[in-house]
Design an enzyme around this catalytic site. Structure first.
Site, mmCIF file in Angstrom:
data_model
loop_
_atom_site.group_PDB
_atom_site.id
_atom_site.type_symbol
_atom_site.label_atom_id
_atom_site.label_comp_id
_atom_site.label_asym_id
_atom_site.label_seq_id
_atom_site.Cartn_x
_atom_site.Cartn_y
_atom_site.Cartn_z
ATOM 1 N N LYS A 50 -9.863 -0.681 0.687
ATOM 2 C CA LYS A 50 -9.882 -1.273 -0.639
ATOM 3 C C LYS A 50 -8.841 -2.379 -0.766
ATOM 4 O O LYS A 50 -8.924 -3.229 -1.647
ATOM 5 C CB LYS A 50 -9.562 -0.204 -1.694
ATOM 6 C CG LYS A 50 -10.569 0.900 -1.790
ATOM 7 C CD LYS A 50 -10.066 1.964 -2.776
ATOM 8 C CE LYS A 50 -10.953 3.163 -2.720
ATOM 9 N NZ LYS A 50 -10.392 4.273 -3.550
ATOM 10 N N ASP A 110 0.004 -3.905 9.898
ATOM 11 C CA ASP A 110 1.222 -3.147 10.190
ATOM 12 C C ASP A 110 1.263 -2.892 11.696
ATOM 13 O O ASP A 110 1.707 -3.758 12.455
ATOM 14 C CB ASP A 110 1.201 -1.866 9.351
ATOM 15 C CG ASP A 110 2.494 -1.058 9.445
ATOM 16 O OD1 ASP A 110 3.440 -1.522 10.108
ATOM 17 O OD2 ASP A 110 2.556 0.037 8.869
ATOM 18 N N VAL A 160 5.159 -1.810 0.978
ATOM 19 C CA VAL A 160 4.976 -2.675 -0.194
ATOM 20 C C VAL A 160 3.743 -2.234 -0.989
ATOM 21 O O VAL A 160 2.847 -1.572 -0.445
ATOM 22 C CB VAL A 160 4.828 -4.163 0.206
ATOM 23 C CG1 VAL A 160 6.131 -4.719 0.751
ATOM 24 C CG2 VAL A 160 3.693 -4.359 1.214
HETATM 25 P P1 IMP Z 1 -2.225 -0.732 10.626
HETATM 26 O O1 IMP Z 1 -3.442 -0.122 11.268
HETATM 27 O O2 IMP Z 1 -0.963 0.016 10.981
HETATM 28 O O3 IMP Z 1 -2.107 -2.201 10.875
HETATM 29 O O4 IMP Z 1 -2.351 -0.463 9.088
HETATM 30 C C1 IMP Z 1 -3.112 -1.263 8.297
HETATM 31 C C2 IMP Z 1 -3.492 -0.600 6.989
HETATM 32 O O5 IMP Z 1 -2.486 0.319 6.503
HETATM 33 C C3 IMP Z 1 -3.585 -1.675 5.949
HETATM 34 O O6 IMP Z 1 -4.888 -2.231 5.923
HETATM 35 C C4 IMP Z 1 -3.199 -0.966 4.687
HETATM 36 O O7 IMP Z 1 -4.350 -0.365 4.126
HETATM 37 C C5 IMP Z 1 -2.241 0.108 5.129
HETATM 38 N N1 IMP Z 1 -0.845 -0.335 4.952
HETATM 39 C C6 IMP Z 1 0.023 -0.734 5.911
HETATM 40 N N2 IMP Z 1 1.213 -1.053 5.403
HETATM 41 C C7 IMP Z 1 1.107 -0.871 4.063
HETATM 42 C C8 IMP Z 1 2.039 -1.054 2.971
HETATM 43 O O8 IMP Z 1 3.213 -1.458 3.117
HETATM 44 N N3 IMP Z 1 1.551 -0.752 1.719
HETATM 45 C C9 IMP Z 1 0.289 -0.315 1.509
HETATM 46 N N4 IMP Z 1 -0.601 -0.138 2.496
HETATM 47 C C10 IMP Z 1 -0.210 -0.420 3.774
#
Ligand code: IMP
Ligand code: MG
Length: 187
Positions: A50, A110, A160
Site C-alpha cells: 500500500k 530498505d 519513517v
Molecule cells: P525491504 O524489502 O527491506 O527493502 O523493505 C521494503 C518495504 O518495507 C517497503 O516497501 C515498506 O513497505 C517497508 N518499509 C521499510 N522501511 C520502512 C519505514 O521506515 N517505514 C515504513 N515502512 C517501511
C-alpha cells in the site's frame, strides 16, 4: 514552518525528514525526467501497495505521457519492521506485461529484498523494459544489488512514517515523511 496539524502533533510523530514542499519539488523533477526518457513509449506504472499509493498519485500526474497504471500488493514474511526477503503476492497485476515498458513505483527501499523479488517476478513476464522509481532509499541498508533508475531521496536508516508509509497501518496520511519516535514493532 506553518502550524502543526492535529495529526503531526501526535506524540509518536517525530521530526520532518522530507518536507511536503521537498517531496513535491522532487516529484516534479522525476516526472519531467520520466517524461523525457519515455517519450514515444509511455510506460505502464506499477505501484506497490500500500505504501506507494500516494507517491503513485502524485508521480503519475507529474508525467506528461499517456501512462497506464496498475497495482500489486505484496506482503513480506518477517516481523513488522524487518523483511525476510520472502514475498507473497497478495494482489497480482491485471494486465499482461509482454512488450510493455514497465516502471515499478515503490515507496521505500530498505534491505532491497522486496524489490529484488519483485524485479525477478516481473522480468519473468517478458516486459520490453523494466525500471524502478523509488521515492526513498535508506542509506547503507541494501543487502542485495538492485538497479534503481530513479530515486527521490536517500535518507538515514531510521524508521519513517507518512506520505503512504505506515506503522501498523497508521500515519500513512501525514503529508511529509516524518521520523517515528514510538516503537515501530509495537502497536
Ligand atoms: P525491504 O524489502 O527491506 O527493502 O523493505 C521494503 C518495504 O518495507 C517497503 O516497501 C515498506 O513497505 C517497508 N518499509 C521499510 N522501511 C520502512 C519505514 O521506515 N517505514 C515504513 N515502512 C517501511
Ligand atoms: Mg512498499
Amino acid at each position: 514552518m506553518g502550524q502543526l496539524s492535529r495529526l503531526e502533533s501526535e506524540p509518536e510523530v517525530g521530526e520532518v525528514i522530507v518536507s511536503e514542499a521537498d517531496l513535491q519539488a522532487r516529484i516534479t523533477e522525476l516526472g519531467a525526467r520520466i517524461t523525457a526518457d519515455y517519450a514515444g513509449r509511455p510506460p505502464l506504472l506499477v505501484g506497490v501497495l500500500k505504501g506507494a499509493f500516494m507517491f503513485m498519485s502524485d508521480l503519475s500526474r507529474a508525467i506528461e505521457l499517456p501512462v497506464e497504471t496498475d497495482f500489486m500488493a505484496v506482503s513480506s514474511y518477517g516481523s513488522a519492521t524487518r523483511t525476510s526477503g520472502v514475498v507473497r503476492i497478495v494482489k497480482d497485476l491485471d494486465v499482461d506485461l509482454a512488450d510493455r515498458h514497465v516502471l515499478v513505483v515503490e515507496d521505500i527501499v530498505d534491505s532491497g529484498l522486496t524489490l529484488n523479488y519483485l524485479q525477478r517476478y516481473l522480468l519473468a513476464r517478458s516486459p520490453a523494459s523494466l525500471e524502478v522509481c523509488a521515492l526513498l532509499v535508506k542509506e547503507g541498508q541494501q543487502r542485495t544489488a538492485i538497479d534503481l533508475r530513479y530515486v527521490g531521496f536517500h535518507i538515514p536508516p531510521d524508521f519513517v512514517v507518512g506520505y503512504g508509509l505506515d506503522v501498523g497501518e497508521r500515519l500513512r496520511n501525514l503529508r511529509a515523511i516524518h521520523a517515528y519516535s514510538g516503537d515501530p514493532s509495537g502497536r
